[in-house]
Design an enzyme around this catalytic site. Structure first.
Site, PDB file in Angstrom:
ATOM      1  N   ARG A 224       0.850  -1.182   0.000  1.00 33.21           N
ATOM      2  CA  ARG A 224       0.000   0.000   0.000  1.00 33.21           C
ATOM      3  C   ARG A 224       0.891   1.239   0.000  1.00 33.21           C
ATOM      4  NH1 ARG A 224      -3.641  -2.689  -1.518  1.00 33.21           N
ATOM      5  NH2 ARG A 224      -5.592  -3.177  -0.466  1.00 33.21           N
ATOM      6  N   HIS A 272      -1.606   0.608  -9.852  1.00 29.67           N
ATOM      7  CA  HIS A 272      -2.265  -0.370  -8.965  1.00 29.67           C
ATOM      8  C   HIS A 272      -2.841  -1.552  -9.765  1.00 29.67           C
ATOM      9  CE1 HIS A 272      -4.229  -0.707  -4.742  1.00 29.67           C
ATOM     10  NE2 HIS A 272      -4.079  -1.906  -5.284  1.00 29.67           N
TER      11      HIS A 272
HETATM   12  P1  NDP Z   1      -1.777 -12.007   4.408  1.00 30.58           P
HETATM   13  O1  NDP Z   1      -2.618 -11.578   5.538  1.00 30.58           O
HETATM   14  O2  NDP Z   1      -1.920 -13.383   3.855  1.00 30.58           O
HETATM   15  O3  NDP Z   1      -0.236 -11.799   4.785  1.00 30.58           O
HETATM   16  C1  NDP Z   1       0.235 -10.716   5.491  1.00 30.58           C
HETATM   17  C2  NDP Z   1       1.684 -10.956   5.872  1.00 30.58           C
HETATM   18  O4  NDP Z   1       2.222  -9.767   6.461  1.00 30.58           O
HETATM   19  C3  NDP Z   1       1.830 -12.071   6.922  1.00 30.58           C
HETATM   20  O5  NDP Z   1       2.966 -12.847   6.652  1.00 30.58           O
HETATM   21  C4  NDP Z   1       2.018 -11.291   8.222  1.00 30.58           C
HETATM   22  O6  NDP Z   1       2.756 -11.970   9.203  1.00 30.58           O
HETATM   23  C5  NDP Z   1       2.787 -10.095   7.727  1.00 30.58           C
HETATM   24  N1  NDP Z   1       2.656  -8.975   8.666  1.00 30.58           N
HETATM   25  C6  NDP Z   1       1.532  -8.310   9.031  1.00 30.58           C
HETATM   26  N2  NDP Z   1       1.816  -7.363   9.949  1.00 30.58           N
HETATM   27  C7  NDP Z   1       3.138  -7.434  10.159  1.00 30.58           C
HETATM   28  C8  NDP Z   1       4.031  -6.726  11.008  1.00 30.58           C
HETATM   29  N3  NDP Z   1       3.610  -5.744  11.815  1.00 30.58           N
HETATM   30  N4  NDP Z   1       5.344  -7.060  10.965  1.00 30.58           N
HETATM   31  C9  NDP Z   1       5.777  -8.060  10.173  1.00 30.58           C
HETATM   32  N5  NDP Z   1       4.989  -8.774   9.353  1.00 30.58           N
HETATM   33  C10 NDP Z   1       3.684  -8.455   9.354  1.00 30.58           C
HETATM   34  O7  NDP Z   1      -2.015 -10.930   3.229  1.00 30.58           O
HETATM   35  P2  NDP Z   1      -1.830 -11.123   1.638  1.00 30.58           P
HETATM   36  O8  NDP Z   1      -0.494 -11.718   1.390  1.00 30.58           O
HETATM   37  O9  NDP Z   1      -3.024 -11.768   1.054  1.00 30.58           O
HETATM   38  O10 NDP Z   1      -1.865  -9.590   1.163  1.00 30.58           O
HETATM   39  C11 NDP Z   1      -0.907  -8.673   1.658  1.00 30.58           C
HETATM   40  C12 NDP Z   1      -1.212  -7.273   1.183  1.00 30.58           C
HETATM   41  O11 NDP Z   1      -0.921  -7.122  -0.196  1.00 30.58           O
HETATM   42  C13 NDP Z   1      -2.673  -6.838   1.284  1.00 30.58           C
HETATM   43  O12 NDP Z   1      -3.015  -6.477   2.604  1.00 30.58           O
HETATM   44  C14 NDP Z   1      -2.710  -5.668   0.346  1.00 30.58           C
HETATM   45  O13 NDP Z   1      -2.351  -4.481   1.049  1.00 30.58           O
HETATM   46  C15 NDP Z   1      -1.618  -5.989  -0.679  1.00 30.58           C
HETATM   47  N6  NDP Z   1      -2.213  -6.275  -1.989  1.00 30.58           N
HETATM   48  C16 NDP Z   1      -1.940  -5.423  -3.021  1.00 30.58           C
HETATM   49  C17 NDP Z   1      -2.463  -5.641  -4.272  1.00 30.58           C
HETATM   50  C18 NDP Z   1      -2.113  -4.767  -5.432  1.00 30.58           C
HETATM   51  O14 NDP Z   1      -2.744  -4.855  -6.493  1.00 30.58           O
HETATM   52  N7  NDP Z   1      -1.114  -3.932  -5.345  1.00 30.58           N
HETATM   53  C19 NDP Z   1      -3.366  -6.791  -4.540  1.00 30.58           C
HETATM   54  C20 NDP Z   1      -3.543  -7.648  -3.401  1.00 30.58           C
HETATM   55  C21 NDP Z   1      -3.007  -7.378  -2.172  1.00 30.58           C
HETATM   56  P3  NDP Z   1       2.213 -13.374   9.843  1.00 30.58           P
HETATM   57  O15 NDP Z   1       2.363 -14.386   8.740  1.00 30.58           O
HETATM   58  O16 NDP Z   1       3.126 -13.637  10.953  1.00 30.58           O
HETATM   59  O17 NDP Z   1       0.783 -13.119  10.229  1.00 30.58           O
END
Ligand code: NDP
Length: 309
Positions: A224, A272
């Site tokens: 984001r 995006h």
């Molecule tokens: P998930 O919820 O599957 O994965 C999120 C990951 O981020 C997890 O590994 C989590 O850790 C980690 N995480 C969250 N908070 C923290 C933190 N404070 N410190 C360290 N690691 C952290 O999400 P997705 O992979 O499905 O999607 C991720 C993001 O990608 C979405 O939220 C969105 O913002 C973005 N996105 C962008 C798109 C685009 O077109 N540009 C399209 C789709 C998504 P843990 O595994 O330990 O929980």
């Protein structure tokens, strides 16, 4: 069972018709801004209006038409106890892995030089890529980050990953938590951000973080826009600490025409599009989850409201 479709698509029947086919026993209704209460059990939403929650107090869950729920979580009128379900992969992780791979290959193999040479009909061969000089670090090891990490590791790039909790991933060196962040950054030249936007991750990619990356760093942001402090990246690009940035997401979208990113020679911009929501796969996933939830079966992808993702 009633399912309300609440997204600003000018042709909602593109969604409601196939959802109805997947859920023949349900009544699938498109949101009418001027309508009244329909007593919906479930809502499928993208940026829903406050009126949804005023009119439909009986909702058992809302299904977000995206993987990131930051927009939904930011709505002050989202009922605090309501179950929120996000999209899980739904065809996005492959698109994202492809996008990131494309950018990493383009940059690490210096493909821009060959495009320039072709314009001059110039045949000149440059030294081959040494993969060990291009260690990639995926911030976030969820649905998207894991696929990105595995894809690059399969092509022998050295890959690290950083997440909140510990993960084990074959071929990927993993780090977890804030205490491990600097070690992860020190192992990373190409930083790929796939984190969700939460209070903990907002503004994370700042001057301090960029300063911890390996020399001649590359930043690829597909998470984001609010993860990145724009001015700090511009400064790092001008200092030469970061040699290139690939940005798909921005604080303000569309990116304003006067934003310096547009004309920066070391910034690649896409609007995006790194991973689009695929309608058929999305409808299938959400319909299955609605059916399971209604039958009392556990479903995955439920957002932990306290963590924000
Ligand atoms: P998930 O919820 O599957 O994965 C999120 C990951 O981020 C997890 O590994 C989590 O850790 C980690 N995480 C969250 N908070 C923290 C933190 N404070 N410190 C360290 N690691 C952290 O999400 P997705 O992979 O499905 O999607 C991720 C993001 O990608 C979405 O939220 C969105 O913002 C973005 N996105 C962008 C798109 C685009 O077109 N540009 C399209 C789709 C998504 P843990 O595994 O330990 O929980």
């Amino acid at each position: 069972m009633k399912v309300l479709f609440v997204a600003g698509d000018p042709k909602p029947e593109r969604w409601t018709r196939p959802i109805q086919e997947h859920l023949p026993d349900a009544e699938v209704i498109a949101w009418d801004p001027n309508g009244g209460t329909v007593n919906a059990d479930y809502a499928i939403v993208w940026q829903p209006p406050a009126a949804l929650f005023e009119r439909e107090p009986g909702l058992k869950a809302v299904f977000n038409l995206g993987a990131g729920v930051d927009g939904l979580m930011a709505l002050p009128y989202l009922p605090p106890e309501l179950t929120v379900v996000r999209l899980e992969d739904a065809g996005m992780s492959a698109q994202m892995a492809e996008y990131v791979l494309h950018q990493v290959v383009d940059i690490s193999r210096g493909m821009a030089r060959y495009r320039d040479q072709q314009a001059e009909a110039r045949w000149q061969i440059h030294r081959p890529t040494q993969r060990h000089q291009w260690p990639v670090g995926a911030m976030g090891l969820g649905q998207i980050g894991q696929r990105v990490a595995r894809t690059l590791a399969a092509l022998d790039y050295p890959v690290s990953g950083w997440s909140r909790g510990a993960h084990q991933l074959e071929g990927v060196t993993t780090y977890a938590g804030t205490e491990d962040l600097d070690r992860f950054l020190g192992a990373t030249r190409v930083l790929v951000n796939t984190l969700p936007l939460t209070e903990q991750t907002r503004d994370l990619i700042d001057r301090r973080l960029l300063g911890k990356l390996q020399a001649d760093a590359v930043v690829i942001n597909v998470g984001r826009g609010e993860h990145l402090v724009d001015q700090d990246l511009l400064q790092a690009l001008d200092d030469g600490r970061v040699s290139h940035a690939v940005l798909d997401v921005f604080r303000q979208e569309p990116l304003p025409a006067e934003h310096p990113f547009w004309r920066h020679p070391s910034v690649t911009i896409t609007p995006h599009v790194s991973a689009r929501t695929l309608r058929d796969t999305t409808i299938e996933q959400i319909s299955t989850k609605i059916r399971d939830h209604a039958a009392g079966r556990a479903i995955s992808g439920v957002v932990d409201r306290s963590r924000g993702y």
